[in-house]
Design an enzyme around this catalytic site. Structure first.
Site, short mmCIF file in Angstrom:
data_model
loop_
_atom_site.label_atom_id
_atom_site.label_comp_id
_atom_site.label_asym_id
_atom_site.label_seq_id
_atom_site.Cartn_x
_atom_site.Cartn_y
_atom_site.Cartn_z
N SER A 35 12.30 6.65 7.57
CA SER A 35 12.02 6.29 8.97
C SER A 35 12.55 4.90 9.27
CB SER A 35 10.51 6.33 9.21
OG SER A 35 10.21 5.85 10.51
N GLY B 47 7.12 -2.01 6.06
CA GLY B 47 8.49 -2.49 5.98
C GLY B 47 9.52 -1.60 6.63
N CYS C 39 -0.88 5.39 10.09
CA CYS C 39 0.33 4.65 10.47
C CYS C 39 -0.03 3.34 11.14
CB CYS C 39 1.13 5.42 11.51
SG CYS C 39 1.63 7.04 11.02
N GLU D 34 0.82 -1.20 0.00
CA GLU D 34 0.00 0.00 0.00
C GLU D 34 0.86 1.25 0.00
OE1 GLU D 34 -4.02 -1.56 2.07
OE2 GLU D 34 -2.29 -1.24 3.33
N CYS E 149 3.40 8.42 1.37
CA CYS E 149 3.98 7.44 2.29
C CYS E 149 4.23 6.15 1.50
CB CYS E 149 2.97 7.22 3.42
SG CYS E 149 3.52 6.07 4.65
N CYS F 81 2.18 -2.60 15.89
CA CYS F 81 2.07 -2.32 14.45
C CYS F 81 1.47 -3.51 13.71
CB CYS F 81 3.46 -2.01 13.89
SG CYS F 81 3.49 -1.86 12.09
N CYS G 277 6.69 -6.93 7.11
CA CYS G 277 7.89 -6.48 7.82
C CYS G 277 8.33 -7.61 8.74
CB CYS G 277 7.58 -5.22 8.65
SG CYS G 277 9.03 -4.52 9.45
N SER H 162 12.01 5.68 15.00
CA SER H 162 10.86 5.25 15.78
C SER H 162 11.33 4.86 17.18
CB SER H 162 10.20 4.06 15.09
OG SER H 162 9.70 4.45 13.83
N LEU H 163 11.28 5.81 18.09
CA LEU H 163 11.83 5.57 19.43
C LEU H 163 10.79 4.90 20.33
CD1 LEU H 163 14.36 5.97 21.18
CD2 LEU H 163 13.39 8.18 21.89
N HIS H 164 9.69 5.55 20.57
CA HIS H 164 8.50 4.99 21.23
C HIS H 164 8.63 4.65 22.71
CE1 HIS H 164 6.89 4.97 17.27
NE2 HIS H 164 7.46 3.87 16.87
N CYS I 215 7.02 -5.28 15.61
CA CYS I 215 6.74 -4.33 16.70
C CYS I 215 5.32 -4.61 17.19
CB CYS I 215 6.85 -2.89 16.20
SG CYS I 215 8.51 -2.50 15.59
N1 SAH Z 1 9.53 0.43 9.71
C1 SAH Z 1 9.79 1.81 9.81
C2 SAH Z 1 8.92 2.67 8.91
C3 SAH Z 1 7.46 2.30 8.80
S1 SAH Z 1 6.40 2.51 10.18
C4 SAH Z 1 9.68 2.28 11.24
O1 SAH Z 1 9.19 1.52 12.05
O2 SAH Z 1 10.12 3.37 11.51
C5 SAH Z 1 6.02 4.27 10.24
C6 SAH Z 1 5.71 4.78 11.66
O3 SAH Z 1 4.40 4.37 12.10
C7 SAH Z 1 6.68 4.25 12.69
O4 SAH Z 1 7.10 5.26 13.57
C8 SAH Z 1 5.83 3.24 13.41
O5 SAH Z 1 6.34 2.97 14.68
C9 SAH Z 1 4.48 3.90 13.43
N2 SAH Z 1 3.38 2.99 13.74
C10 SAH Z 1 3.30 1.66 13.51
N3 SAH Z 1 2.12 1.17 13.94
C11 SAH Z 1 1.43 2.19 14.45
C12 SAH Z 1 0.13 2.32 15.03
N4 SAH Z 1 -0.68 1.28 15.15
N5 SAH Z 1 -0.26 3.55 15.45
C13 SAH Z 1 0.55 4.62 15.28
N6 SAH Z 1 1.77 4.57 14.74
C14 SAH Z 1 2.22 3.37 14.33
FE1 SF4 Z 2 8.08 -2.99 10.86
FE2 SF4 Z 2 8.07 -0.34 11.36
FE3 SF4 Z 2 5.87 -1.86 11.80
FE4 SF4 Z 2 8.01 -2.13 13.38
S1 SF4 Z 2 6.73 -0.27 13.16
S2 SF4 Z 2 6.80 -3.81 12.50
S3 SF4 Z 2 9.68 -1.82 11.94
S4 SF4 Z 2 6.81 -1.45 9.82
#
Ligand code: SAH
Ligand code: SF4
Length: 385
Positions: A218, A186, A360, A110, A123, A137, A130, A240-242, A134
């Site tokens: 990212s 990814g 996201c 997508e 985007c 995600c 992936c 992506s620190l979180h 995480c």
């Molecule tokens: N894999 C890379 C880029 C794709 S994800 C990464 O993780 O950075 C893009 C962003 O969306 C990342 O910061 C990811 O942590 C965030 N993200 C993933 N799932 C999410 C969700 N359910 N709600 C909000 N942000 C999310």
């Molecule tokens: Fe992959 Fe980014 Fe999703 Fe983590 S947040 S599973 S690295 S796409």
């Protein structure tokens, strides 16, 4: 913005034919030259063809009016100019547009455009699924994973431009599709070579001509690859620190067990652009009761102080079966206030395209749901219901 249908709009093209002709999209200029030479075609044609493909958006050789008919016919015999096929296009009531794209092997990815007043950020995905799982995600729960080719990555942006009719390349100030964020499905730093090849094509000023300042990559924290983003591409970096402790980040971003926070932040401190004017963006998803306390916010400020950083607070986008909830609005704003008071810019990202599951972390669910819808439609057509 007017309210537009949120159901998938159309199946645009049939599945690609069994075609063995080589795709020119995704090749570097040097590769294109070499390929033409292999077939006895002059090197200067590479520049012409490049301009037609990436400046004019040509989809076949007949449009290439500066090239003699005989040569065009030869090109047509040997090559194609192929993008991923649009399986469906959806439009959100907030203007967000999402394309479900079908690749030659039948996999789907997508791509989303998020229009804002002064720009549009596309985007782009780097992988089918992936590998990184995480826990918040949805993309990470998709079992099937493969890297996208350079052609499939640059092709996503070309499809977006097709959809907006944004060819030939407009001036930088008049573009609707002005930015690229590598934030789709990814982990781009696990597919660096193809991502780099695609972004170099996108940045070429004789073609799509997007400035490196308008591209953001990212990563979830593939530490050894971070210097390459500066050395080879010099685009903006988002991380992506979180979480602010390894204990919590280990649970949210399992890659943290390999490269913990201290190592990740060291790589960020050493990231060359951080020393210049450009700031690294730290993404922080707001999860109720998990990473959203006042103490977390203060620790975030402490950790990021030595880095030229800004923070993007992302309200958690839910998906079916997700083990988290989004923090309350009050909590998110209190958190943002503490980070702002600590001297870091910390805008709260407005969720976009939630009604079409384009926000996201929601991307997987959409493609799976679409597949289910299609199966149901086929069953209905076949009189199975
Ligand atoms: N894999 C890379 C880029 C794709 S994800 C990464 O993780 O950075 C893009 C962003 O969306 C990342 O910061 C990811 O942590 C965030 N993200 C993933 N799932 C999410 C969700 N359910 N709600 C909000 N942000 C999310
Ligand atoms: Fe992959 Fe980014 Fe999703 Fe983590 S947040 S599973 S690295 S796409």
């Amino acid at each position: 913005m007017s309210v537009l249908p949120t159901e998938p709009l159309q199946i645009v093209e049939p599945l690609r034919r069994n075609d063995t002709r080589r795709n020119l999209v995704g090749l570097s200029r040097a590769e294109l030259k070499a390929l033409l030479a292999e077939h006895g075609l002059e090197a200067f044609r590479a520049g012409q063809i490049w301009h037609w493909i990436y400046w004019h958006g040509a989809r076949d050789f007949t449009a290439m009016s500066t090239i003699a008919r005989k040569t065009r016919e030869r090109l047509e015999e040997l090559f194609v100019i192929d993008r991923p096929q649009i399986a469906t296009e959806q439009r959100s009531s907030d203007g967000t547009r999402k394309w479900l794209l079908r690749l030659v092997d039948g996999n789907e990815v997508e791509c989303v455009n998020i229009p804002e007043e002064d720009r549009g950020s596309v985007c782009v995905s780097s992988q089918v699924g992936c590998t990184l799982t995480c826990s918040f995600c949805h993309t990470g729960t998709q079992p099937l994973v493969r890297n996208l080719s350079a052609a499939e990555i640059v092709g996503q942006f070309m499809v977006a431009r097709d959809s907006y009719g944004e060819w030939p390349t407009p001036t930088e100030t008049t573009r609707m599709l002005s930015n690229i964020v590598m934030m789709g499905m990814g982990e781009p730093l696990y597919n660096f070579d193809n991502v780099a090849a695609a972004l170099k094509i996108v940045m070429d000023d004789q073609g799509i001509a997007l400035s490196r300042r308008r591209i953001t990559l990212s990563t979830s924290g593939v530490v050894p690859m971070i210097p390459k983003v500066a050395q080879e591409l010099d685009v903006n970096l988002a991380v992506s620190l979180h979480a602010v402790s390894d204990e919590v980040r280990d649970l949210l971003v399992p890659l943290n067990r390999k490269w913990p926070i201290a190592e990740l932040l060291k790589a960020c401190r050493e990231f060359p652009s951080a020393k210049n004017s450009r700031r690294i963006t730290f993404e922080y998803v707001m999860l109720k009761g998990v990473n959203d306390s006042d103490a977390d916010a203060r620790e975030l400020v402490r950790l990021l102080k030595p880095i030229h950083a800004k923070v993007n607070l992302i309200p958690f986008n839910p998906w079916p079966g997700a083990p988290y909830e989004c923090s309350s609005n009050n909590r998110i704003h209190r958190f943002a206030e503490i980070v702002n008071d600590g001297g870091l810019s910390a805008p709260v990202r407005t969720p976009r395209g939630r009604d079409i599951l384009a926000a996201c972390g929601q991307l997987k669910s959409a493609s799976e749901r679409d597949r289910k819808t299609k199966v149901r439609d086929l069953e209905v057509q076949a009189g199975a219901r």
